[in-house]
Enzyme design. Structure first.
Site, mmCIF file in Angstrom:
data_model
loop_
_atom_site.group_PDB
_atom_site.id
_atom_site.type_symbol
_atom_site.label_atom_id
_atom_site.label_comp_id
_atom_site.label_asym_id
_atom_site.label_seq_id
_atom_site.Cartn_x
_atom_site.Cartn_y
_atom_site.Cartn_z
ATOM 1 N N GLU A 1 0.241 -0.535 16.423
ATOM 2 C CA GLU A 1 -0.724 0.571 16.079
ATOM 3 C C GLU A 1 -1.544 0.696 17.364
ATOM 4 O O GLU A 1 -1.669 2.158 17.536
ATOM 5 C CB GLU A 1 -1.353 0.290 14.826
ATOM 6 C CG GLU A 1 -2.193 1.486 14.458
ATOM 7 C CD GLU A 1 -3.059 0.851 13.002
ATOM 8 O OE1 GLU A 1 -2.644 0.487 12.254
ATOM 9 O OE2 GLU A 1 -4.143 1.798 13.179
ATOM 10 N N CYS B 1 2.583 5.883 8.927
ATOM 11 C CA CYS B 1 1.667 6.066 7.847
ATOM 12 C C CYS B 1 0.590 7.383 8.037
ATOM 13 O O CYS B 1 0.054 7.374 9.183
ATOM 14 C CB CYS B 1 0.596 4.810 7.391
ATOM 15 S SG CYS B 1 -0.525 5.121 6.263
ATOM 16 N N CYS C 1 0.904 -1.334 0.191
ATOM 17 C CA CYS C 1 0.084 0.053 0.085
ATOM 18 C C CYS C 1 1.015 1.288 0.165
ATOM 19 O O CYS C 1 2.191 1.210 0.042
ATOM 20 C CB CYS C 1 -0.874 0.238 1.520
ATOM 21 S SG CYS C 1 0.273 -0.066 2.598
HETATM 22 O O1 0CH Z 1 -1.176 -5.397 9.175
HETATM 23 P P1 0CH Z 1 -0.124 -4.733 10.211
HETATM 24 O O2 0CH Z 1 -0.954 -3.606 10.988
HETATM 25 O O3 0CH Z 1 0.187 -5.788 11.373
HETATM 26 O O4 0CH Z 1 0.839 -4.218 9.525
HETATM 27 P P2 0CH Z 1 1.755 -4.504 8.179
HETATM 28 O O5 0CH Z 1 1.614 -5.845 7.846
HETATM 29 O O6 0CH Z 1 3.136 -4.123 8.471
HETATM 30 O O7 0CH Z 1 0.970 -3.907 7.052
HETATM 31 C C1 0CH Z 1 1.223 -2.287 6.834
HETATM 32 C C2 0CH Z 1 0.203 -1.553 7.800
HETATM 33 C C3 0CH Z 1 1.053 -0.587 8.640
HETATM 34 C C4 0CH Z 1 0.285 0.395 9.614
HETATM 35 O O8 0CH Z 1 -1.036 0.469 9.222
HETATM 36 FE FE1 SF4 Z 2 -1.110 0.822 4.455
HETATM 37 FE FE2 SF4 Z 2 -1.450 0.817 6.967
HETATM 38 FE FE3 SF4 Z 2 -1.405 3.175 5.789
HETATM 39 FE FE4 SF4 Z 2 -3.254 1.421 5.445
HETATM 40 S S1 SF4 Z 2 -2.852 2.782 7.146
HETATM 41 S S2 SF4 Z 2 -2.322 2.661 3.816
HETATM 42 S S3 SF4 Z 2 -2.417 -0.242 5.592
HETATM 43 S S4 SF4 Z 2 0.322 1.746 6.081
#
Ligand code: 0CH
Ligand code: SF4
EC number: 1.17.7.4
Length: 325
Positions: free
Chosen positions: A132, A102, A18
């Protein structure tokens, strides 16, 4: 299955990185290039084994706590966000920080600050212990109560049931969160909603795509790490929406051939923290075992991009060559 029946592979789109992950990983890569190794990173920059390993090989050092970073060094904060106390700790150690939180997580932090300023009790829907959730709670520890799914609603206590708001982690199951909010509203009819969706566009879109695919596949393979909330949710959503089975793997080599016995159509997707090269390796693994070329199924178009963390932008601007006039 007859010998000439082609076994099919459906590939979800959108899948993988993302905008927030892309920005966070780039922040570490650019910091390594610009300032040189080592660059310290507090917690995993994103929850993916391969991303962390690759950055480690390039000179990133991942630590659990700010106090493990040597005084004066550079530290990057992960995409999942940090509590204000972490910024203070870093300041106390004279660290140079690059905040790769993010922007969509920062938005939830701001919502928590605003509801707390108006003295609401904030019901934060999320998974206990997730970074988070720890970061968002840290914005208003005296006002936030964690609600870990619909089963947790009955035990919540608030000061004034007339003054309650809910927020959520960005990477939850959309359907389960709706169910949790419905239960919360039964208990607190005056419950205030967040000003906009907290579950982010990427989490939502990947779940929409996997639902569409799961209805047509017996097995869904999700590429992602076990501590990645959004990746684990994709496995659950696939099972709930028609797939007989769904499995999470970090690498193609972790696929058990037994999972594919009797499977004519396999779906493939990946979490928001997963580089696409790992998905391509899964497709190659399947191809070698008699599956056809992947057919991509696009459910939603994505075009979101975020600019780099401001600390990096500032330094990159400084190092731009001066164009002669
Ligand atoms: O899905 P989570 O929040 O465990 O994190 P990830 O796999 O590092 O994906 C990116 C989301 C980062 C914060 O929203
Ligand atoms: Fe990606 Fe987390 Fe940001 Fe959504 S909130 S765009 S999953 S990093």
């Amino acid at each position: 299955m007859t010998a000439n029946t082609k076994r099919r592979v459906l590939l979800a789109k959108p899948r993988g990185y993302c905008a927030g992950v892309d920005r966070a990983v780039q922040a570490v890569e650019i910091a390594l290039e610009k300032y040189g190794a080592p660059i310290y990173v507090r917690k995993q920059i994103v929850h993916n084994v391969h991303v962390v390993k690759t950055l480690e090989e390039r000179g990133a050092i991942f630590v659990d706590e700010t106090e493990e970073v040597p005084e004066g060094a550079i530290v990057v904060f992960s995409a999942h966000g940090v509590a204000p106390v972490v910024h203070e700790e870093a300041k106390g150690l004279n660290l140079r920080t690059i905040d790769a939180t993010c922007p969509l997580v920062t938005k939830v932090h701001k919502e928590a600050v605003r509801f707390a300023a108006e003295d609401y009790d904030i019901l934060l829907i999320g998974h206990e212990g997730h970074e988070e959730v720890i970061g968002t709670t840290g914005e208003a520890p005296d006002h936030v109560h964690l609600v870990d799914g619909p089963g947790d609603v009955a035990r919540v206590t608030v000061r004034d049931p007339e003054k309650v708001a809910w927020l959520s982690q960005t990477t939850l199951s959309v359907d389960e969160t709706i169910a949790t909010v419905e239960k919360l509203r039964e208990r607190f009819p005056k419950l205030m909603d967040p000003p906009s969706d907290d579950i982010c566009y990427a989490t939502q879109n990947r779940q929409v795509a996997v639902k569409e695919m799961a209805a047509r596949a017996q097995l869904v393979i999700v590429v992602g790490s076990t501590n990645s909330s959004n990746s684990v949710r994709l496995v659950e959503v696939a099972k709930e929406h028609g797939a007989d089975d769904a499995r999470l793997v970090d690498y193609a080599e972790h696929i058990d051939p037994a999972w594919l016995e009797g499977v004519a159509t396999v779906g493939v997707t990946s979490g928001a923290s997963v580089p696409d090269e790992l998905v391509q390796e899964v497709l190659a693994w399947l191809y070698e075992r008699g599956f056809g070329e992947a057919e991509e199924i696009e459910s939603v178009e994505e075009s979101m991009r975020f600019s780099l963390p401001k600390e990096l932008r500032k330094d990159l601007r400084k190092s731009l060559p001066i164009t002669p006039v």
